[in-house]
Design a protein around this motif. Sequence first.
Motif, PDB file in Angstrom:
ATOM      1  N   LEU A  22       0.541  -1.197  -0.165  1.00  0.00           N
ATOM      2  CA  LEU A  22      -0.271   0.004   0.221  1.00  0.00           C
ATOM      3  C   LEU A  22       1.165   1.702  -0.088  1.00  0.00           C
ATOM      4  O   LEU A  22       1.166   1.440   1.058  1.00  0.00           O
ATOM      5  N   GLU A  36      -0.205   4.625  -0.010  1.00  0.00           N
ATOM      6  CA  GLU A  36      -0.271   5.446   0.826  1.00  0.00           C
ATOM      7  C   GLU A  36      -0.349   4.291   2.473  1.00  0.00           C
ATOM      8  O   GLU A  36      -0.923   4.954   2.634  1.00  0.00           O
ATOM      9  N   GLY A  37       0.545   4.041   2.571  1.00  0.00           N
ATOM     10  CA  GLY A  37      -0.323   3.146   3.683  1.00  0.00           C
ATOM     11  C   GLY A  37       0.353   3.968   4.842  1.00  0.00           C
ATOM     12  O   GLY A  37       0.902   3.307   6.069  1.00  0.00           O
ATOM     13  N   GLU A  59       0.397   5.994   6.711  1.00  0.00           N
ATOM     14  CA  GLU A  59      -0.512   6.277   8.426  1.00  0.00           C
ATOM     15  C   GLU A  59      -1.173   5.274   8.858  1.00  0.00           C
ATOM     16  O   GLU A  59      -1.792   4.923  10.397  1.00  0.00           O
ATOM     17  N   LEU A  60      -1.139   4.029   8.677  1.00  0.00           N
ATOM     18  CA  LEU A  60      -1.584   3.319   8.515  1.00  0.00           C
ATOM     19  C   LEU A  60      -0.610   1.829   9.502  1.00  0.00           C
ATOM     20  O   LEU A  60      -0.224   1.676  10.712  1.00  0.00           O
ATOM     21  N   ALA A  80       1.397   4.139  10.930  1.00  0.00           N
ATOM     22  CA  ALA A  80       2.089   5.137  11.994  1.00  0.00           C
ATOM     23  C   ALA A  80       0.988   4.436  12.892  1.00  0.00           C
ATOM     24  O   ALA A  80       1.366   4.381  14.158  1.00  0.00           O
ATOM     25  N   THR A  81      -0.026   3.845  12.552  1.00  0.00           N
ATOM     26  CA  THR A  81      -0.832   3.021  13.708  1.00  0.00           C
ATOM     27  C   THR A  81      -0.791   2.200  14.748  1.00  0.00           C
ATOM     28  O   THR A  81      -0.796   2.605  15.589  1.00  0.00           O
ATOM     29  N   GLY A 130       0.998   4.308  17.532  1.00  0.00           N
ATOM     30  CA  GLY A 130       0.021   3.576  18.325  1.00  0.00           C
ATOM     31  C   GLY A 130       0.586   3.482  19.712  1.00  0.00           C
ATOM     32  O   GLY A 130       0.091   2.870  20.761  1.00  0.00           O
ATOM     33  N   GLN A 142      -6.935   5.836  -0.817  1.00  0.00           N
ATOM     34  CA  GLN A 142      -6.388   5.051  -0.297  1.00  0.00           C
ATOM     35  C   GLN A 142      -5.452   5.411   1.893  1.00  0.00           C
ATOM     36  O   GLN A 142      -5.359   5.249   2.689  1.00  0.00           O
ATOM     37  N   ALA A 174      -5.879   5.313   5.812  1.00  0.00           N
ATOM     38  CA  ALA A 174      -5.209   4.355   6.303  1.00  0.00           C
ATOM     39  C   ALA A 174      -5.227   5.814   7.134  1.00  0.00           C
ATOM     40  O   ALA A 174      -4.935   5.584   8.869  1.00  0.00           O
ATOM     41  N   ALA A 185      -5.887   4.726  11.284  1.00  0.00           N
ATOM     42  CA  ALA A 185      -5.105   5.890  12.429  1.00  0.00           C
ATOM     43  C   ALA A 185      -6.047   6.841  13.397  1.00  0.00           C
ATOM     44  O   ALA A 185      -5.791   6.511  14.763  1.00  0.00           O
ATOM     45  N   PHE A 218      -6.200   5.358  17.627  1.00  0.00           N
ATOM     46  CA  PHE A 218      -5.398   6.996  19.052  1.00  0.00           C
ATOM     47  C   PHE A 218      -6.914   6.401  19.764  1.00  0.00           C
ATOM     48  O   PHE A 218      -7.142   7.654  20.692  1.00  0.00           O
ATOM     49  N   LEU A 258      -7.423   4.063  22.032  1.00  0.00           N
ATOM     50  CA  LEU A 258      -6.442   4.456  22.963  1.00  0.00           C
ATOM     51  C   LEU A 258      -6.571   5.395  24.069  1.00  0.00           C
ATOM     52  O   LEU A 258      -6.624   5.493  25.281  1.00  0.00           O
TER      53      LEU A 258
END
Lengths: 265, 259
Positions: free
Chosen positions: A171, A173-174, A176-177, A179-180, A184, B20, B24, B28, B32, B35
């Motif tokens: 992916l 563009e992944g 942020e995924l 980053a989770t 996180g 996409q 994503a 996120a 969060f 959490l």
Amino acid sequence: MADRTYLRLVGARLRGQLAYRRSFLIQCLGQAVGQFAELVLILVMFTRVDALGGFAVTEVLLVYSFAGLSFALADLFVGQIDELPNHVRTGSFDTLLLRPLGTLGQIVVSEFQIRRVGRILSALGMLVFALWHNDIAWSPATVALITVTPAAGAVIFASVWVAAGSVCFWLVEGRELSATVTYGNNAFTSYPVSAYSGWIRWFLGYVAGGAFVAYYPALALLDRADPLGGPAFLGWISPLVALVAASLAGLVWRFAVRHYRGTGS
Amino acid sequence: MRLYARLAAAGFRRHSTYRQAMLAGVAANVVFGFLRTAILVAVVSSAGTVAGYDVPAAVSYVWLGQGIIGFINLWGDTELGERVRSGDVVVDLYRPWDLQAALYAQDVGRAGFTALIRFVPPTAVGAVFFPFHWPDAGTWPLFALSLALSLTVSFGVRFLVNLSTFWLLDNRGIMSLYNALVWVMCGLGLPLAFFPDWARTLLWCTPFPSTLQAPVDVYLGHGPQWITLAHQVFWAVALILLGRLVLARAVRRVVVQGG
């Protein structure tokens, strides 16, 4: 041979970044402030309550500073993986594959950000403060635990970073995924695991290894029983968890790189 | 006016192509959200009510906040700053538009799309999985107005941060300080009502609470809603005017070389 090349690449990056001295100092400061901002929130929270997940403020600070230092170290060494989507999207990852050096190593040294030292220093300061204000039975064993924990924690965070970053080969563009899981996991680890429940505790704490970054070592240092009922030896096995995590992350990365097809340009 | 409507539509379309990345981003925000809910509910439920927050209010605060992050583009964008650094901004200044209005129109379009993709899903997750605070019918229009104002205030702040590039050339230092502080000052880290009185007063003297804490306060009915809205209107107008002033001064610094 390869080591020397890496060192010279890092050296070149450092000289480049130190050239804009004022910008560099402000960025260092920004990193340090980011670390302190979260500390302020914990202190504000504890003006309203006496305990969180069964832990007092100094104990939460110990967990927070272990997590913060581990994350800051991991960020310095592998945070650059956040740039991977750009390499994949623009096709410059092809260039890395052509060179006679490991791809992971090249990404790490090519984007080395010395400003992240700011975060490490502020986290270190907080750890000293937290150790000072907690009742710790000082012995060679506890000293060793305090020294090893940030390193083991950093390896766990870094492994998660590498494994999650590999998603970007599939992916583009992944970012942020992943980053989770990376940021996180940092947010999760900053508080006692006992404050969480359900799938979050299970996934981030035990699958992603977050519980072994700060929570269990802190319990061992404070000589406290785990409110979740875990055995006492869990506080001492973080290096082992780190080793397993690093091996798995290495396998994931190799598998992902083999899968890489380029963008065709 | 048609021009700006078209720019807004273009902003909407442009962001709808990065689906996409948006999804994503939502993932996120949702993780969060879980959490932050765990920690805040642990704090609030141990004391019953903290600073006017019971459990449903705390849950709504967290999830509305998670939705607002993407809507107002909290962490900022560096696009204008990059164009200043590279010199491309000269092209923007040549165009037959008002640069600030044009960027605002594009941001409204962007926010319109993110409202669908990044605001609704996280708040829905919060409402489904946790006890949620539902306001009376009269609050909804005020909440919508408050969100529109928060977008305007946030745009005003981001515009000024980007304009600083005209003087600094390298504004990464300013950006990193902004990133380190904005989320605490706007009320994302903890409700501002949790802070000691002096800190709360100090924070409400800045525009930041207008971007996140204000719409949440309007939704929860914390404090008189018209005062919160007035605070937002004040900062929206002040920041837009300040932005115009700073842009006018910045343009005088532009040197076009070559041709």
